[in-house]
Design an enzyme around this catalytic site. Structure first.
Site, PDB file in Angstrom:
ATOM      1  N   HIS A  20       0.942  -1.059   0.205  1.00  0.00           N
ATOM      2  CA  HIS A  20       0.009   0.326   0.182  1.00  0.00           C
ATOM      3  C   HIS A  20       1.059   1.264  -0.094  1.00  0.00           C
ATOM      4  CE1 HIS A  20      -3.887   1.695   1.778  1.00  0.00           C
ATOM      5  NE2 HIS A  20      -2.693   3.061   1.076  1.00  0.00           N
ATOM      6  N   HIS A  22       1.679   4.782  -2.562  1.00  0.00           N
ATOM      7  CA  HIS A  22       0.701   5.948  -3.435  1.00  0.00           C
ATOM      8  C   HIS A  22       2.352   6.571  -3.866  1.00  0.00           C
ATOM      9  CE1 HIS A  22      -3.522   5.738  -2.395  1.00  0.00           C
ATOM     10  NE2 HIS A  22      -2.852   5.959  -0.966  1.00  0.00           N
ATOM     11  N   HIS A 200      -9.646   1.247  -0.993  1.00  0.00           N
ATOM     12  CA  HIS A 200      -9.547   1.403  -0.282  1.00  0.00           C
ATOM     13  C   HIS A 200     -10.911   1.709   0.416  1.00  0.00           C
ATOM     14  CE1 HIS A 200      -5.687   3.504  -0.851  1.00  0.00           C
ATOM     15  NE2 HIS A 200      -5.767   4.471  -0.334  1.00  0.00           N
ATOM     16  N   GLU A 203     -10.985   3.380   6.142  1.00  0.00           N
ATOM     17  CA  GLU A 203     -10.343   4.056   6.069  1.00  0.00           C
ATOM     18  C   GLU A 203     -10.880   5.406   7.244  1.00  0.00           C
ATOM     19  OE1 GLU A 203      -8.512   6.200   3.066  1.00  0.00           O
ATOM     20  OE2 GLU A 203      -6.437   6.866   4.933  1.00  0.00           O
ATOM     21  N   ASP A 281       1.617   3.787   3.075  1.00  0.00           N
ATOM     22  CA  ASP A 281       0.592   4.643   2.567  1.00  0.00           C
ATOM     23  C   ASP A 281       1.348   5.821   1.243  1.00  0.00           C
ATOM     24  OD1 ASP A 281      -2.001   5.351   1.363  1.00  0.00           O
ATOM     25  OD2 ASP A 281      -1.892   6.345   3.338  1.00  0.00           O
TER      26      ASP A 281
END
Ligand code: HPA
Ligand code: ZN
Length: 334
Positions: A20, A22, A200, A203, A281
């Site tokens: 995970h 980005h 996702h 969250e 992340d």
């Protein structure tokens, strides 16, 4: 209690995978500043310190605003290469041997950047990572869920020209008010085209978004998923099917989902038998790459060595590596 130094040492030395991440969230202030100059793109900051001090978020949306602004400095293939290569150097440092990265084409295409430019820059850096360091990777294209279905179908069509470079599709951006059902048709089409799906979910959003991501979007992994503990039936399903949950502890604290790391629910999730692992992340914004996430979380939650091993094993098991590669890496964690 296991000695904390032993755990830190284990974290640093163990081969790891990250599921995970980005890639736009690995844009460090130094590179943002350099690219803003190189491309003559204005950013609302005078220097690197100003960039860093803007990173005080109150929730997901307050972060996304700054994150999309930061992405504006990415223009050329070389920029996407440099961005990805800097992350790869962090992987090397953290002993990440396999990484599965997200990218957000819809934050670039409306600025006049071609899909080809983005994917080629990323892909060239990932190929070099394998050549130079033996670091393997997969790429997952994320749809921005605050945008409409039509825009998402447009990028899906473009992604179909790069099936050799993109293994799956995901769903990110502002969760609340943008439920999975909005993307049911899109994900059905993506699956028909042969893409794996992730999303996702949970969250900031409710457990129902996790249910719908599983049932409507047919996802292989839940990204974040931390809200699942509010729903006993959901926990049962996630445990029974060993659905991976890609938890990101430092992100959750930075975005105020938990007030402090000591109150994160990762240990509770582990103890319930959920297949959780740790990820970074958007490390340039949230204050730490993978090892730092693992080390700080182990300390804050008083994790045992066997908990940390489980997290790292879960990550390999949940990756999109083939079964043989998974087995080989799992043997090396001891
Ligand atoms: N959540 C949703 N969208 C995102 C995130 C995240 O943590 N990071 C980048 N886009
Ligand atoms: Zn994310």
């Amino acid at each position: 209690m296991d000695n904390f130094n032993t755990i830190t040492d284990f974290i640093n030395k163990s081969p790891k995978t990250e599921l995970h991440l980005h890639i736009e969230g690995s844009l460090e202030p130094e590179l943002m500043f350099k690219l803003s100059k190189r491309n003559k793109v204005e950013i609302p900051f005078k220097n690197i310190d100003e960039i860093r001090s803007a990173y005080n978020f109150t929730n997901l949306d307050s972060f996304l605003k700054i994150y999309y602004e930061g992405s504006n400095v990415l223009i050329s293939e070389e920029d996407f290469f440099d961005l990805t290569w800097e992350y790869i150097l962090r992987c090397k440092q953290d002993n990440i041997v396999h990484t599965e990265i997200f990218f957000d084409p819809q934050s670039h295409i409306p600025r006049g950047i071609r899909f080809e430019t983005v994917i080629s820059g990323i892909d060239k850096a990932l190929k070099k990572a394998e050549r130079d360091f033996g670091i393997t990777s997969k790429v997952i294209m994320c749809f921005l869920r605050h945008l409409d279905e039509e825009s998402c179908f447009d990028v899906l069509k473009q992604a179909c020209n790069y099936k050799d470079k993109i293994i799956g599709v995901g769903l990110d951006s502002s969760e609340k008010g943008n439920p999975p059902i909005k993307f049911q048709n899109l994900f059905e089409q993506a699956i028909r085209e042969g893409f794996l799906t992730v999303a996702h979910a949970g969250e900031e959003g409710p457990p129902e978004y996790i249910w719908d991501s599983l049932n409507l979007l047919k996802i292989k992994r839940v990204d974040h998923g931390i809200q699942c503990l509010k729903d006993e039936k959901l926990i049962e399903r996630l445990v029974k099917d060993q659905i991976p949950l890609t938890v990101c502890p430092l992100s959750n604290v930075k975005l105020c989902v938990f007030d402090k790391l000591e109150n994160h629910n990762l240990k509770k999730m582990l103890d319930k038998g959920l297949r959780v692992m740790v990820n970074s992340d958007d490390p340039a914004y949230f204050g730490g790459y993978l090892n730092q996430n693992l080390i700080e979380t182990s300390k804050a939650l008083n994790l045992k060595l066997e908990d940390v091993k489980k997290l790292i094993e879960n990550s390999f098991k949940s990756s999109f590596l083939n079964e043989e590669n998974k087995k080989d890496w799992l043997k090396k964690i001891s």
